[in-house]
Design a protein around this motif. Structure first.
Motif, PDB file in Angstrom:
ATOM      1  N   GLY A 165      -6.658  65.167  -4.921  1.00  0.00           N
ATOM      2  CA  GLY A 165      -6.424  66.241  -3.975  1.00  0.00           C
ATOM      3  C   GLY A 165      -5.890  65.790  -2.629  1.00  0.00           C
ATOM      4  O   GLY A 165      -5.507  64.634  -2.434  1.00  0.00           O
ATOM      5  N   TRP A 166      -5.858  66.744  -1.708  1.00  0.00           N
ATOM      6  CA  TRP A 166      -5.360  66.461  -0.361  1.00  0.00           C
ATOM      7  C   TRP A 166      -6.281  65.464   0.359  1.00  0.00           C
ATOM      8  O   TRP A 166      -7.467  65.702   0.526  1.00  0.00           O
ATOM      9  N   ASP A 167      -5.693  64.376   0.824  1.00  0.00           N
ATOM     10  CA  ASP A 167      -6.432  63.434   1.678  1.00  0.00           C
ATOM     11  C   ASP A 167      -6.202  63.903   3.113  1.00  0.00           C
ATOM     12  O   ASP A 167      -5.378  63.364   3.845  1.00  0.00           O
ATOM     13  N   TYR A 168      -6.964  64.901   3.528  1.00  0.00           N
ATOM     14  CA  TYR A 168      -6.591  65.617   4.739  1.00  0.00           C
ATOM     15  C   TYR A 168      -7.099  64.990   6.032  1.00  0.00           C
ATOM     16  O   TYR A 168      -6.564  65.263   7.109  1.00  0.00           O
ATOM     17  N   VAL A 169      -8.129  64.145   5.953  1.00  0.00           N
ATOM     18  CA  VAL A 169      -8.607  63.487   7.170  1.00  0.00           C
ATOM     19  C   VAL A 169      -8.466  61.969   7.105  1.00  0.00           C
ATOM     20  O   VAL A 169      -8.172  61.316   8.093  1.00  0.00           O
ATOM     21  N   HIS A 170      -8.698  61.356   5.984  1.00  0.00           N
ATOM     22  CA  HIS A 170      -8.600  59.916   5.765  1.00  0.00           C
ATOM     23  C   HIS A 170      -9.457  59.139   6.759  1.00  0.00           C
ATOM     24  O   HIS A 170      -8.981  58.518   7.712  1.00  0.00           O
ATOM     25  N   ILE A 171     -10.747  59.107   6.513  1.00  0.00           N
ATOM     26  CA  ILE A 171     -11.664  58.322   7.336  1.00  0.00           C
ATOM     27  C   ILE A 171     -11.438  56.840   7.064  1.00  0.00           C
ATOM     28  O   ILE A 171     -11.247  56.411   5.930  1.00  0.00           O
ATOM     29  N   ASN A 172     -11.423  56.029   8.137  1.00  0.00           N
ATOM     30  CA  ASN A 172     -11.205  54.593   7.931  1.00  0.00           C
ATOM     31  C   ASN A 172     -12.146  53.694   8.733  1.00  0.00           C
ATOM     32  O   ASN A 172     -12.031  52.468   8.654  1.00  0.00           O
ATOM     33  N   SER A 173     -13.069  54.278   9.514  1.00  0.00           N
ATOM     34  CA  SER A 173     -14.085  53.445  10.166  1.00  0.00           C
ATOM     35  C   SER A 173     -15.244  54.305  10.614  1.00  0.00           C
ATOM     36  O   SER A 173     -15.102  55.518  10.823  1.00  0.00           O
ATOM     37  N   VAL A 174     -16.410  53.663  10.746  1.00  0.00           N
ATOM     38  CA  VAL A 174     -17.603  54.339  11.249  1.00  0.00           C
ATOM     39  C   VAL A 174     -18.476  53.303  11.945  1.00  0.00           C
ATOM     40  O   VAL A 174     -18.616  52.164  11.484  1.00  0.00           O
ATOM     41  N   ASP A 175     -19.035  53.694  13.102  1.00  0.00           N
ATOM     42  CA  ASP A 175     -19.920  52.825  13.865  1.00  0.00           C
ATOM     43  C   ASP A 175     -21.075  53.667  14.399  1.00  0.00           C
ATOM     44  O   ASP A 175     -21.001  54.901  14.428  1.00  0.00           O
ATOM     45  N   LYS A 176     -22.144  53.018  14.839  1.00  0.00           N
ATOM     46  CA  LYS A 176     -23.327  53.719  15.320  1.00  0.00           C
ATOM     47  C   LYS A 176     -23.790  53.094  16.627  1.00  0.00           C
ATOM     48  O   LYS A 176     -23.795  51.868  16.773  1.00  0.00           O
ATOM     49  N   ASN A 177     -24.183  53.938  17.588  1.00  0.00           N
ATOM     50  CA  ASN A 177     -24.685  53.418  18.861  1.00  0.00           C
ATOM     51  C   ASN A 177     -26.209  53.421  18.885  1.00  0.00           C
ATOM     52  O   ASN A 177     -26.876  53.875  17.942  1.00  0.00           O
ATOM     53  N   ASP A 178     -26.762  52.907  19.971  1.00  0.00           N
ATOM     54  CA  ASP A 178     -28.214  52.796  20.071  1.00  0.00           C
ATOM     55  C   ASP A 178     -28.894  54.159  20.168  1.00  0.00           C
ATOM     56  O   ASP A 178     -30.100  54.268  19.909  1.00  0.00           O
ATOM     57  N   ASN A 179     -28.140  55.175  20.531  1.00  0.00           N
ATOM     58  CA  ASN A 179     -28.693  56.530  20.608  1.00  0.00           C
ATOM     59  C   ASN A 179     -28.782  57.201  19.242  1.00  0.00           C
ATOM     60  O   ASN A 179     -29.345  58.291  19.115  1.00  0.00           O
ATOM     61  N   GLY A 180     -28.210  56.550  18.215  1.00  0.00           N
ATOM     62  CA  GLY A 180     -28.276  57.095  16.868  1.00  0.00           C
ATOM     63  C   GLY A 180     -27.123  57.991  16.498  1.00  0.00           C
ATOM     64  O   GLY A 180     -27.132  58.611  15.420  1.00  0.00           O
ATOM     65  N   ASP A 181     -26.066  58.060  17.339  1.00  0.00           N
ATOM     66  CA  ASP A 181     -24.891  58.867  17.018  1.00  0.00           C
ATOM     67  C   ASP A 181     -23.812  57.986  16.385  1.00  0.00           C
ATOM     68  O   ASP A 181     -23.811  56.759  16.556  1.00  0.00           O
ATOM     69  N   TYR A 182     -22.881  58.627  15.708  1.00  0.00           N
ATOM     70  CA  TYR A 182     -21.888  57.914  14.906  1.00  0.00           C
ATOM     71  C   TYR A 182     -20.476  58.171  15.437  1.00  0.00           C
ATOM     72  O   TYR A 182     -20.111  59.313  15.720  1.00  0.00           O
ATOM     73  N   LEU A 183     -19.687  57.118  15.529  1.00  0.00           N
ATOM     74  CA  LEU A 183     -18.286  57.212  15.915  1.00  0.00           C
ATOM     75  C   LEU A 183     -17.435  57.021  14.670  1.00  0.00           C
ATOM     76  O   LEU A 183     -17.555  55.994  13.983  1.00  0.00           O
TER      77      LEU A 183
END
Length: 627
Positions: free
Chosen positions: A233-251
């Motif tokens: 199907g459509w690769d509409y966003v294509h995620i290629n990285s993920v990181d996490k900070n000390d506050n527990g949120d994700y980039l």
């Protein structure tokens, strides 16, 4: 004749010569062909210490099975800053693609290596996140939960706690196109997401998916007029990285929306969007597009310092003229929120990286960047001055991400040694050693030993600096049982090879012209007894280990043999007929020199009487007896 034997040996390999002189080959690891680098230093004195961690591949997807023999060439590799191979993991992973190959420091007190082993071609293995110890042995092998699909190649981010890791996830589902005003139509959609997994149990602690969070309208890869597609199907966003900070949120980085997103670790909502091409949540002084590898450098409260690679293009379009690595500052506590460029590192050749890549801030604040295609890497000062650039010599290979780390590797396997003997008669036999130790990082030099039998005491026969992955050393005599010892810069021996026997040619066809039908091995204790006082501290260079021009004719043969071997390695990839002609010419030149040195000297030699009336040889023996 010796020369006939060498010629026959070389002729046996003519059919195996390749034009791929962009690959390394080794006597001690004959199945390995490692890529070479072309390197340019603008200022080597300011580059950070460390090794290059790269994982070259031929094709981004697993290759089809083949009945042809394929030497080990892809997968994880470590190089020093001269482009010399330190470790190849290609045999360990059976020539499979490996991604995100790097050093981590979050597990125990020792550094470890993490990597992604890609799924195999037939789908029988869905890939793994893997962690190796400093001995290059598997410490953990982490699968992905069955319903999350194959282990994606983009990210295996072991977090600071050393207990969990972030992975990117691609899943497929069929959706309605009502968002695009086409409610009667459906298409398959490839949703991008991520998961945080437990390294010990492989359980998923947290997961997030893009669909119903990121509208279809945010994609720049599809429009309301795009044709529907079947799976995947459509690769509409294509995620290629993920990181996490000390506050527990994700980039997260979404390549096909040109956007970085901060995801709440509490409920998964999008906290903010940093869009690269049009006004988003921020007042910003830069643009970016098709970006990769977004990572937190600092994150405290509402202020975040982030690094990423701004590809500025994809396979079809370019939004800027050159790709760059960026360090930006994001402040979400102001109105409006702001995003500013702190540092920019333009690709040194002024070109575009249309696919893949990453950036890494080094401990001395230098920036190390992988521009992906052709294995192109660069290092910059913090201010953006280029210090080094390197590429694979072969354009056939690429590298998704590259990193630079200081690392000490100590493999549990012993060094690999190969030895062979050659000569025309008993007076000019020489034994050649080749030695390497795949993955050992701190070898200063090698000690070479021989023994009369498997159970005799080893005799020290010489040493040589380690200046390349594989070291060659030539010793006089037919040394039957040999071993090699690795020594560090402080003089400490820390690894020894197995004792093994020296191979020998077919003496009847190799030009042997000795007293017997074939030579007998020498007792090294007899050959090297006059050198018993020599220790590894008494040498200064490889040339000192070779005889000088004033030595006997057997020494000239050793030098001729070394010249021939080096010449053969140099021309082995030039091409069949031309290489053969060149080799024959070199051999004839060496043979003529040898005849001048040995043959003619023997015919013209006259015994010179000594004062005592004894020939020189007998006088020497008489002197020995008197002593």
């Amino acid at each position: 004749m010796l020369w006939l034997g060498l010629l026959l040996l070389c002729l046996q390999n003519v059919v195996a010569w390749h034009s791929d002189d962009d690959l390394m080959s080794f006597v001690t690891l004959p199945d390995v062909r490692a890529v070479k680098f072309n390197i340019t230093y603008q200022d080597r004195s300011r580059v950070a210490p460390g090794y290059w961690f790269v994982s070259p591949y031929l094709h981004i997807s697993p290759d089809e099975p083949t009945s042809l023999y394929e030497q080990y060439q892809v997968g994880p590799h470590i190089y020093d800053q001269d482009g010399q191979l330190i470790w190849t993991g290609s045999p360990m992973f059976d020539n499979r693609n490996v991604f995100d190959f790097k050093v981590i420091h979050s597990i125990g007190n020792e550094p470890h290596i993490s990597l992604i082993l890609q799924y195999n071609n037939d789908g029988s293995e869905r890939g793994f996140g893997m962690i190796l110890d400093k001995n290059y042995e598997v410490f953990k092998k982490v699968p992905l939960r069955q319903d999350l699909g194959a282990f994606d190649i983009h990210e295996f981010n072991v977090l600071k706690d050393g207990k969990t890791a972030l992975v990117t996830v691609y899943l497929n589902e069929e959706i309605s196109l009502a968002e695009f005003g086409r409610p009667e139509e459906q298409t398959w959609l490839e949703t991008g997401g991520f998961a945080e997994i437990d390294l010990n149990t492989a359980e998923v602690n947290y997961e997030w998916r893009s669909y119903n969070q990121i509208p279809l309208a945010e994609t720049v890869h599809y429009s309301q007029y795009s044709d529907v597609e079947g799976p995947p199907g459509w690769d509409y966003v294509h995620i290629n990285s993920v990181d996490k900070n000390d506050n527990g949120d994700y980039l997260i980085s979404m390549r096909f929306t040109n956007t970085l997103y901060l995801i709440s670790g509490v409920d998964g909502h999008i906290v903010w969007r940093l869009n690269g091409q049009h006004s988003g949540d921020f007042d910003q002084d830069f643009i970016f597009s098709k970006q990769h590898d977004a990572k937190f450098l600092e994150s405290s409260g509402t202020r975040h310092v982030i690094s990423f690679l701004n590809n500025a293009s994809d396979e079809e379009f370019a939004e800027e003229q050159v790709s760059s690595a960026l360090i930006i500052e994001v402040e979400s506590g102001t109105v409006p929120m702001t995003a500013r460029v702190l540092r920019r590192y333009n690709r040194p050749d002024g070109d575009l990286t249309r696919l893949r890549g990453n950036s890494q801030v080094l401990p001395n604040q230098n920036m190390f960047v992988c521009w992906s295609q052709g294995g192109y890497i660069s290092e910059f000062t913090p201010e953006g001055e280029p210090l080094m650039s390197a590429r694979f010599t072969s354009p056939r290979y690429s590298n998704y991400r590259a990193y630079k780390f200081e690392f000490t590797g100590r493999p549990h396997t012993p060094p690999d040694v190969v030895s062979s003997v050659i000569g025309t008669d008993e007076s000019n036999l020489v034994t050649t050693f080749w030695v390497s130790w795949n993955g050992a990082t701190d070898i200063a030099y090698w000690n070479f030993y021989a023994q009369a039998s498997q159970f005799d005491k080893p005799v020290f026969v010489g040493n040589a600096f380690k200046s390349d992955f594989e070291t060659m050393f030539i010793a006089k005599g037919y040394l039957d049982w040999v071993s090699v010892e690795a020594v560090d810069r402080d003089g400490n021996a820390f690894g020894i090879s197995k004792v093994q026997r020296t191979s020998f040619p077919n003496w009847q066809t190799s030009g042997w012209n000795g007293y017997s039908s074939s030579p007998r091995p020498n007792n090294p204790a007899t050959i090297y007894r006059q050198d018993s006082s020599i220790t590894p501290d008494d040498w200064t260079s490889d040339e000192d280990l070779l005889p000088t021009a004033d030595d006997t004719a057997d020494a000239q043969l050793r030098k001729a043999t070394l010249t021939l071997m080096n010449t053969y390695e140099t021309i082995r990839s030039i091409g069949g007929l031309f290489a053969l002609i060149l080799l024959l010419a070199v051999m004839c030149g060496i043979m003529a020199s040898y005849l001048l040195i040995r043959g003619w000297r023997v015919r013209l030699y006259q015994r010179v009487p000594m004062e005592e009336g004894l020939p020189e040889e007998e006088a020497h023996l008489r002197s020995d007896r008197i002593d």
